[in-house]
Design a protein around this motif. Structure first.
Motif: not given
Length: 276
Positions: A124, A94, A127
């Motif tokens: 993020g 990230t 995931g």
């Protein structure tokens, strides 16, 4: 004050939280500069390049430049160039640190199976779909390199999960062990000392992570200094696998500690013409 050969300083939680300077941190670093003490900022931060970190800190008043910054991505690049030259590397991170990964062949998903999966910082990009794809790459034989295995870090909103929380599950599920390049890896500390031309016995490591910063440094004969800011938690301190050499309320107290250490050493040094 006896000259200190090197001071290694973590950034997140020691100098800043969410890039805002902690009380007294700027003044303390200016004191170190005034004393001519060699220092390097060593960080597992994976969301910014060395140039970006230096610009942000300098803008906040810290007397630092890009040459004073050693990051996990920069050390990771050197590790990959040496251990896996020419390997196709999939970066899961990230933040954009590609400028600090010079000489590494980075590939995106859909460009064929990678030889190495490189984990940076959580966020993020971590995931389910991304982690499941990594799991499949590891099952097919890809190597796993992680810039660190920190479980969490301190932000302005409190503690946030970091890479280590996800890494543990992947290692267990895929039955692999990640190769760690940032703190607490020995190579990271060696790179920092080589940057300053210092030996472990004349160096101090200042950090808020008792395991990855402080005790890891002490295992490599570097004096460890734990600060009670950032991710510091009393329960983590009590449960640690060792005892820090020194514990300070904050980085602002470091100049006073260095002065005490210097004066103590000076008193221990025999005077010329005596037997000691």
């Amino acid at each position: 004050m006896e000259r200190i050969g090197a001071v290694l300083i973590d950034i997140d939680g020691v100098l800043t939280v969410s890039w805002e300077p902690l009380p007294g941190a700027v003044h303390a670093m200016r004191q170190l500069r005034a004393e001519g003490i060699p220092l390097v900022l060593v960080t597992n931060n994976t969301s910014r390049t060395r140039a970006s970190i230096a610009a942000t800190l300098a803008g906040a008043g810290f007397p630092v430049s890009v040459d004073d910054i050693l990051t996990a991505p920069a050390v990771t690049a050197a590790y990959l160039r040496e251990r896996y030259p020419g390997a196709r590397c999939l970066l899961v991170n990230t933040g954009d640190v590609r400028d600090d990964l010079a000489g590494v062949t980075l590939v995106d998903e859909g460009m064929g199976d990678p030889d190495v999966v490189v984990f940076g910082g959580a966020g993020g990009a971590f995931g389910y779909e991304a982690l499941n794809r990594v799991f499949r790459h590891l099952q097919r034989g890809a190597r796993l390199v992680a810039m660190h295995r920190n479980l969490y870090w301190r932000t302005g909103n409190g503690l946030d999960l970091d890479t280590g929380a996800f890494l543990l599950g992947l290692e267990r599920a895929a039955r692999v062990e990640a190769e760690i390049t940032g703190k607490p890896a020995a190579a990271f500390f060696s790179s920092a000392l080589a940057h300053l031309g210092a030996t472990p016995s004349e160096a101090l490591m200042v950090g808020d992570d008792i395991e990855s910063d402080v005790l890891a440094a002490q295992r490599h004969a570097i004096t460890g200094v734990l600060v009670k800011t950032g991710k510091y938690l009393p329960e983590t301190h009590r449960a640690a696998n060792g005892t820090p050499d020194h514990v300070l309320d904050s980085f602002a107290d470091l100049p006073a500690l260095l002065e005490r250490l210097g004066l103590s050493r000076a008193r221990e040094r025999p005077t010329p013409g005596t037997s000691g």
